[in-house]
Scaffold this active site. Structure first.
Site, PDB file in Angstrom:
ATOM      1  N   ARG A  88     -11.281   5.484   7.001  1.00 37.57           N
ATOM      2  CA  ARG A  88     -10.622   5.660   6.534  1.00 37.57           C
ATOM      3  C   ARG A  88     -10.050   6.884   5.041  1.00 37.57           C
ATOM      4  O   ARG A  88     -10.724   6.154   4.005  1.00 37.57           O
ATOM      5  CB  ARG A  88      -9.071   4.760   6.185  1.00 37.57           C
ATOM      6  N   ASN A 298      -1.674  -2.912   3.361  1.00 39.43           N
ATOM      7  CA  ASN A 298      -2.437  -3.237   2.486  1.00 39.43           C
ATOM      8  C   ASN A 298      -2.158  -4.323   1.245  1.00 39.43           C
ATOM      9  O   ASN A 298      -1.968  -4.952   1.575  1.00 39.43           O
ATOM     10  CB  ASN A 298      -2.485  -2.079   0.707  1.00 39.43           C
ATOM     11  N   TYR A 300      -3.719  -7.232  -1.378  1.00 37.93           N
ATOM     12  CA  TYR A 300      -4.297  -7.836  -2.536  1.00 37.93           C
ATOM     13  C   TYR A 300      -4.927  -9.092  -2.978  1.00 37.93           C
ATOM     14  O   TYR A 300      -5.509  -9.905  -3.062  1.00 37.93           O
ATOM     15  CB  TYR A 300      -4.989  -6.745  -3.509  1.00 37.93           C
TER      16      TYR A 300
HETATM   17  C1  FCB Z   1      -4.985   0.361  -3.742  1.00 38.41           C
HETATM   18  C2  FCB Z   1      -4.655   1.564  -3.290  1.00 38.41           C
HETATM   19  C3  FCB Z   1      -5.979   2.395  -2.895  1.00 38.41           C
HETATM   20  C4  FCB Z   1      -7.059   0.768  -4.657  1.00 38.41           C
HETATM   21  C5  FCB Z   1      -7.277  -0.146  -4.299  1.00 38.41           C
HETATM   22  C6  FCB Z   1      -7.704  -1.191  -5.499  1.00 38.41           C
HETATM   23  O1  FCB Z   1      -4.103  -0.007  -4.608  1.00 38.41           O
HETATM   24  O2  FCB Z   1      -4.547   2.291  -2.376  1.00 38.41           O
HETATM   25  O3  FCB Z   1      -6.657   3.291  -4.076  1.00 38.41           O
HETATM   26  O4  FCB Z   1      -6.981   1.826  -6.019  1.00 38.41           O
HETATM   27  O5  FCB Z   1      -5.967  -0.193  -4.862  1.00 38.41           O
END
Ligand code: FCB
Length: 464
Positions: A88, A298, A300
């Protein structure tokens, strides 16, 4: 006596993912390409923002990136060595359409053409993101995502890229994280374009969603298939057991999660928000909610949110939280943190996927985890390996609990420019020496390679 280091989780002990599961890695143009003004590329809002003193905390030179523009073959070889099934990357809009509208830059389009060929030659599926935050500067200066016109210009650009690449690209991502662009770029001003509009930033969310919908139409008209979007999701937990904390957490959850996933997957904004959006909102929602082939998540970390209070964080991992907001972020206690300070909570991935499934049921298309990863410094890469192991196990539990997950893209292949944080946050499986741009695989690179290999061997065995 120093305690012995924790054992490295064995890459061949992961539970086995379904056959055909896509093992990938992610990156983006601004963060890696460099060559910010080369071969006819126009400036982006991020180029202009990064050039302002103090915007990039460590003063890193974002115009150089990791040198991907000239070293992409080296990075494709690293992907091949990893056994990655897909990569990607993002297409830089101002490299392809330097003015944001009008003439196409053949050299810019040619770069992505060669990159796609290089990936295909190595058997790696190219998965381009059309917008990973680098708006052409002329459009940004005309209002960027606050201006409805930007959505139409984006769809034209999407058609140009698809016209050139759709014959070889089976997987497309329209936008990356419209929530972060709205929040960090237009509401809080930590990212380009540095606007601090707080709730007046909401039109930027709507116009990005509209851009997504128009781009889906343009991509399909150009013969593209396999279309998705990468949306950031975090489970939001209330800081305390009070009505005030629950209400504040609920609002934060709506603003950062459902404000984006609801219109995409149900064609409606969360209650109370439709009236805050510009345009013929009803008509726009029909465009925004066209069927997707897959949905990108996404992940985290989770967020702990409560009513505004003196102990609320005024900065959360680089994200400044001004006073006067109707919620406050709190520190999640008792968990490990990455070098960035982000809490490490693998179960959050399982939780959010089951929440999405519960909220949208059959309207949730097959999911790809389009980003997940962590920033650690130094030569001991065991924390990153433990992070990957923990999150993949949590992901497998979500699959076992009925969520149709088709792929996982680790963020990121190499270290890169972490936006306003500069070069200080290292998310890569591969180390970048920013003086020489030399690439050196870390221990997590070998671990991920061995995990992918073991997964493929296990699914091949189960087919025999
Ligand atoms: C996300 C972004 C990516 C990267 C990660 C750590 O929010 O999409 O570009 O910076 O965080």
């Amino acid at each position: 006596m120093t305690p012995p280091p924790p054992p490295v989780p064995s890459p061949d002990r992961l539970p086995v993912f379904p056959s055909g599961f896509l093992w990938g890695a992610s990156a983006s143009a601004f963060q890696t390409e460099g060559a910010a003004y080369a071969d006819g590329k126009g400036p982006s809002g991020w180029d202009a923002f990064a050039a302002e003193p103090g915007r990039i905390k460590d003063g890193a030179d974002a115009t150089r990136g990791t040198g991907f523009y000239t070293r992409y073959r080296e990075d494709v070889a690293l992907l091949a060595g990893l056994g990655a099934g897909a990569f990607r990357f993002s297409v830089s809009w101002p490299r392809v359409v330097p003015g944001g509208s009008g003439p196409v830059n053949p050299a810019g389009l040619g770069f992505y053409d060669r990159l796609v060929d290089e990936l295909c030659a190595h058997g790696i599926t190219p998965a381009p993101t059309l917008y990973h935050w680098d708006t052409p500067l002329p459009l940004e200066e005309a209002g960027g995502w606050l201006d409805r016109d930007t959505a139409a210009r984006f769809a034209e650009y999407a058609a140009v890229v698809a016209g050139r690449l759709a014959d070889r690209v089976p997987m497309w991502i329209t936008l990356n994280e419209p929530a972060e662009v709205t929040l960090l770029g237009y509401a809080l001003g930590e990212h380009a374009p540095g606007r601090q509009l707080l709730f007046d930033a909401l039109p930027a969310a709507h116009h990005q969603l509209l851009a997504h919908g128009l781009a889906v139409q343009a991509l399909r008209a150009a013969g593209a298939d396999g279309i998705g979007i990468a949306v950031s999701h975090s489970p939001v937990r209330a800081a305390g057991d009070t009505d005030e904390d629950r209400a504040a957490a609920g609002l934060y959850d709506t603003l950062t999660n459902h404000l984006f996933s609801d219109p995409l997957l149900t064609g409606r904004y969360p209650e109370g928000f439709e009236g805050l959006m510009p345009g013929p909102v009803g008509d726009d929602l029909a465009v925004i909610s066209q069927p997707l082939d897959w949905y990108g998540v996404n992940y985290y970390s989770p967020m702990l949110v409560g009513a505004p209070a003196p102990d609320a964080l005024d900065s959360y991992a680089g994200l400044g939280m001004p006073a006067g907001l109707p919620f406050g972020l709190r520190e999640i206690e008792g968990v490990e943190r990455t070098h960035f300070g982000w809490p490490v909570v693998p179960d959050g991935l399982h939780e959010l996927l089951l929440t999405l499934k519960g909220r949208y049921g059959d309207r949730l298309p097959p999911v790809h985890i389009t980003e997940n990863g962590c920033s650690y410094e130094g030569t001991d890469d065991r924390p990153r390996i433990a992070f990957l192991d923990g999150h993949l196990r949590a992901l497998h539990r979500a699959v076992a609990d009925g969520v149709d997950v088709r792929g996982y893209f680790v963020w990121s292949l190499t270290d890169n420019i972490e936006w306003a944080e500069g070069a200080a946050q290292r998310f890569g499986l591969v180390h970048i020496d920013y003086d020489t741009l030399e690439r050196t695989p870390k221990a997590s690179y070998a671990w991920y390679r061995d995990a992918v290999r073991a997964q493929r061997a296990a699914t091949a065995r189960s087919r025999d």
